[in-house]
Design an enzyme around this catalytic site. Structure first.
Site, PDB file in Angstrom:
ATOM      1  N   GLY A   8       0.822  -1.219   0.000  1.00 14.98           N
ATOM      2  CA  GLY A   8       0.000   0.000   0.000  1.00 14.98           C
ATOM      3  C   GLY A   8       0.852   1.263   0.000  1.00 14.98           C
ATOM      4  O   GLY A   8       0.460   2.292   0.546  1.00 14.98           O
ATOM      5  N   GLY A  11      -0.404   4.932  -0.953  1.00 11.11           N
ATOM      6  CA  GLY A  11      -1.508   5.577  -0.236  1.00 11.11           C
ATOM      7  C   GLY A  11      -1.079   6.838   0.496  1.00 11.11           C
ATOM      8  O   GLY A  11       0.078   7.279   0.403  1.00 11.11           O
ATOM      9  N   GLN A  12      -2.026   7.405   1.237  1.00 13.44           N
ATOM     10  CA  GLN A  12      -1.765   8.670   1.943  1.00 13.44           C
ATOM     11  C   GLN A  12      -0.552   8.542   2.864  1.00 13.44           C
ATOM     12  O   GLN A  12       0.323   9.407   2.871  1.00 13.44           O
ATOM     13  CB  GLN A  12      -3.001   9.070   2.766  1.00 13.44           C
ATOM     14  CG  GLN A  12      -2.850  10.433   3.442  1.00 13.44           C
ATOM     15  CD  GLN A  12      -3.913  10.706   4.507  1.00 13.44           C
ATOM     16  OE1 GLN A  12      -4.745   9.861   4.808  1.00 13.44           O
ATOM     17  NE2 GLN A  12      -3.875  11.889   5.075  1.00 13.44           N
ATOM     18  N   ASP A  34       2.191  -1.756  -4.436  1.00 16.76           N
ATOM     19  CA  ASP A  34       0.792  -1.305  -4.351  1.00 16.76           C
ATOM     20  C   ASP A  34       0.053  -2.014  -5.475  1.00 16.76           C
ATOM     21  O   ASP A  34       0.658  -2.623  -6.365  1.00 16.76           O
ATOM     22  CB  ASP A  34       0.681   0.226  -4.493  1.00 16.76           C
ATOM     23  CG  ASP A  34      -0.599   0.782  -3.862  1.00 16.76           C
ATOM     24  OD1 ASP A  34      -1.699   0.490  -4.382  1.00 16.76           O
ATOM     25  OD2 ASP A  34      -0.510   1.483  -2.845  1.00 16.76           O
ATOM     26  N   ILE A  35      -1.248  -1.884  -5.439  1.00 17.82           N
ATOM     27  CA  ILE A  35      -2.064  -2.494  -6.485  1.00 17.82           C
ATOM     28  C   ILE A  35      -2.014  -1.634  -7.757  1.00 17.82           C
ATOM     29  O   ILE A  35      -2.337  -2.092  -8.842  1.00 17.82           O
ATOM     30  CB  ILE A  35      -3.512  -2.700  -5.969  1.00 17.82           C
ATOM     31  CG1 ILE A  35      -4.234  -3.772  -6.738  1.00 17.82           C
ATOM     32  CG2 ILE A  35      -4.282  -1.403  -5.902  1.00 17.82           C
ATOM     33  CD1 ILE A  35      -5.507  -4.254  -6.054  1.00 17.82           C
ATOM     34  N   ARG A  36      -1.592  -0.347  -7.574  1.00 18.57           N
ATOM     35  CA  ARG A  36      -1.457   0.587  -8.711  1.00 18.57           C
ATOM     36  C   ARG A  36      -0.030   1.111  -8.755  1.00 18.57           C
ATOM     37  O   ARG A  36       0.596   1.324  -7.718  1.00 18.57           O
ATOM     38  CB  ARG A  36      -2.380   1.796  -8.520  1.00 18.57           C
ATOM     39  CG  ARG A  36      -3.848   1.519  -8.686  1.00 18.57           C
ATOM     40  CD  ARG A  36      -4.613   2.834  -8.622  1.00 18.57           C
ATOM     41  NE  ARG A  36      -4.429   3.491  -7.335  1.00 18.57           N
ATOM     42  CZ  ARG A  36      -5.282   3.358  -6.318  1.00 18.57           C
ATOM     43  NH1 ARG A  36      -6.362   2.624  -6.455  1.00 18.57           N
ATOM     44  NH2 ARG A  36      -5.056   3.961  -5.173  1.00 18.57           N
ATOM     45  N   TYR A 143     -14.970  -1.816   8.162  1.00 22.02           N
ATOM     46  CA  TYR A 143     -13.574  -1.388   8.349  1.00 22.02           C
ATOM     47  C   TYR A 143     -13.152  -1.615   9.802  1.00 22.02           C
ATOM     48  O   TYR A 143     -12.106  -2.221  10.070  1.00 22.02           O
ATOM     49  CB  TYR A 143     -13.459   0.089   7.979  1.00 22.02           C
ATOM     50  CG  TYR A 143     -12.104   0.717   8.225  1.00 22.02           C
ATOM     51  CD1 TYR A 143     -10.982   0.304   7.508  1.00 22.02           C
ATOM     52  CD2 TYR A 143     -11.949   1.752   9.151  1.00 22.02           C
ATOM     53  CE1 TYR A 143      -9.737   0.906   7.723  1.00 22.02           C
ATOM     54  CE2 TYR A 143     -10.716   2.346   9.361  1.00 22.02           C
ATOM     55  CZ  TYR A 143      -9.615   1.923   8.645  1.00 22.02           C
ATOM     56  OH  TYR A 143      -8.402   2.521   8.855  1.00 22.02           O
ATOM     57  N   LYS A 147     -10.406  -4.245  11.398  1.00 20.44           N
ATOM     58  CA  LYS A 147      -9.230  -3.797  12.150  1.00 20.44           C
ATOM     59  C   LYS A 147      -9.155  -4.485  13.521  1.00 20.44           C
ATOM     60  O   LYS A 147      -8.065  -4.800  13.998  1.00 20.44           O
ATOM     61  CB  LYS A 147      -9.249  -2.272  12.307  1.00 20.44           C
ATOM     62  CG  LYS A 147      -8.938  -1.523  11.006  1.00 20.44           C
ATOM     63  CD  LYS A 147      -7.490  -1.725  10.593  1.00 20.44           C
ATOM     64  CE  LYS A 147      -7.117  -0.996   9.326  1.00 20.44           C
ATOM     65  NZ  LYS A 147      -5.738  -1.251   8.904  1.00 20.44           N
ATOM     66  N   ILE A 173      -5.560  10.885   9.954  1.00 20.64           N
ATOM     67  CA  ILE A 173      -4.245  11.451   9.622  1.00 20.64           C
ATOM     68  C   ILE A 173      -4.410  12.625   8.651  1.00 20.64           C
ATOM     69  O   ILE A 173      -5.052  12.480   7.603  1.00 20.64           O
ATOM     70  CB  ILE A 173      -3.321  10.370   9.005  1.00 20.64           C
ATOM     71  CG1 ILE A 173      -3.189   9.157   9.954  1.00 20.64           C
ATOM     72  CG2 ILE A 173      -1.951  10.968   8.677  1.00 20.64           C
ATOM     73  CD1 ILE A 173      -2.601   9.453  11.326  1.00 20.64           C
TER      74      ILE A 173
END
Ligand SMILES: NC(=O)c1ccc[n+]([C@@H]2O[C@H](COP(=O)([O-])OP(=O)(O)OC[C@H]3O[C@@H](n4cnc5c(N)ncnc54)[C@H](O)[C@@H]3O)[C@@H](O)[C@H]2O)c1
Length: 317
Positions: A8, A11-12, A34-36, A143, A147, A173
């Protein structure tokens, strides 16, 4: 040399954590996935990158084995708002992906693994002011329950297999580099972009909504401090409460107005209000403070000043 894997990474949080890990461990020592694929302008485009879907168990296995990975930062996830739109995907990525990472860590004796948890583990039955470290965990979002599962299964691998797995319950965040990825606290980032570009923002939670938040430099600091701590000092493993600041949406808008006096904030709560209402106002992070010396550096005023300065520079305002 340490061999670090980041899932990931685009990501952010991953997109700011990865360049810092590369400064610590060397560019070639940190494999971003990452997936992208990241854009050419991404802060970590200069080093090794692999397309990896964390749901692909064989792919994770072979990557960890072939690259002789000894540390993993598992940042891939589906966040709260996106997870409510697609609960099955959230379960498969957040629980299935984490299980794949844990199994690879067990099979190939990975030395240390980090996986963030979230304030989303708390639910409406949790005391809200503050949420204790050890408390009722009955979240109402997919979600959140993914977690909670992640925390429990991570702790299981520590006790059952002797692995070194560590995790924090990040608050919302706030950051100025990569956009947030579909969470309920995204308004606290979007509001800055709109304040600077349009001087107007329509906020998707009520003005009196208070949530725990943290500025990105503190998020990275907490992550690295926990990963650097002596294992023997840790009284918890995958679920440390960690606090930065708490404020209402109206207090944030007022703080931004100190820098942009013409800024107007309106409120149109949507489905994310119910998620926000199920989360605590603030967290008791005394164990993090005692076990690995956690102290946040930023409060509402210093975070806001830094966000405004950075985004004004970016948008030439
Ligand atoms: N940002 C926050 O406010 C916040 C708060 C609490 C916890 N967290 C946790 O921190 C971690 C990182 O969050 P973030 O804010 O960077 O999220 P993000 O949504 O910005 O990034 C997640 C990344 O995971 C990738 N991803 C999604 N599905 C994938 C898959 N199947 N395989 C591989 N990669 C996949 C996405 O492409 C994305 O780049 C997550 O575990 C999240 O739950 C974040």
């Amino acid at each position: 040399m340490q061999r670090v894997l980041v899932t990931g990474a685009g990501g952010q949080i991953g997109s700011e954590l990865t360049p810092i890990l590369r400064k610590r461990h060397g560019t070639s020592g940190v494999v971003a996935t990452d997936i992208r694929r990241p854009g050419a302008a991404s802060a970590f485009a200069d080093g090794p990158f692999e397309i990896v879907d964390v749901r692909d168990r064989e792919r994770i296995r072979s990557l960890v084995a072939d690259l002789r990975i000894d540390t993993i930062y598992h940042m891939a996830a589906i966040l709260s708002a996106t997870g409510e739109a697609n609960p099955r995907l959230a379960w498969e990525v957040n629980v299935g992906g984490w299980a794949n990472v844990l199994e690879a860590a067990r099979e190939f004796s990975v030395g240390r693994v980090f996986c963030p948890s979230s304030i989303a583990v708390f639910g409406p039955e949790t005391p809200r002011d503050p949420a204790p470290q050890l408390t009722v965990l009955r979240p109402t979002t997919m979600y959140g329950l993914s977690k909670v599962t992640g925390e429990l299964v991570g702790d299981y691998y520590v006790h059952r297999y002797g692995l070194d797995i560590r995790g924090l319950r990040y608050p919302g965040i706030i950051s100025s580099e990569a956009p947030p990825g579909g969470g309920t606290t995204d308004y606290a980032v979007d509001i800055f972009y709109q304040a600077i570009q349009a001087e107007q923002y329509t906020c998707f939670v009520r003005p009196d909504t208070v949530l725990p938040m943290m500025y990105m430099p503190d998020c990275i600091k907490a992550t690295l401090a926990l990963m650097d701590a002596d294992f023997g000092r840790l009284s918890r493993h995958c679920d440390y409460n960690v606090a930065g600041m708490s404020f209402s949406a109206a207090e944030l808008a007022a703080e931004i107005r100190k820098h942009i006096p013409s800024f107007v904030c309106e409120y149109a709560p949507d489905f994310r209000q119910a998620i926000a209402d199920s989360w605590p106002l603030c967290l008791d992070d005394s164990l993090a403070r005692g076990d690995w010396d956690w102290r946040p550096a930023y409060d509402l005023a210093t975070m806001t000043a830094d966000m405004v300065r950075r985004l004004k520079l970016r948008f030439g305002k």
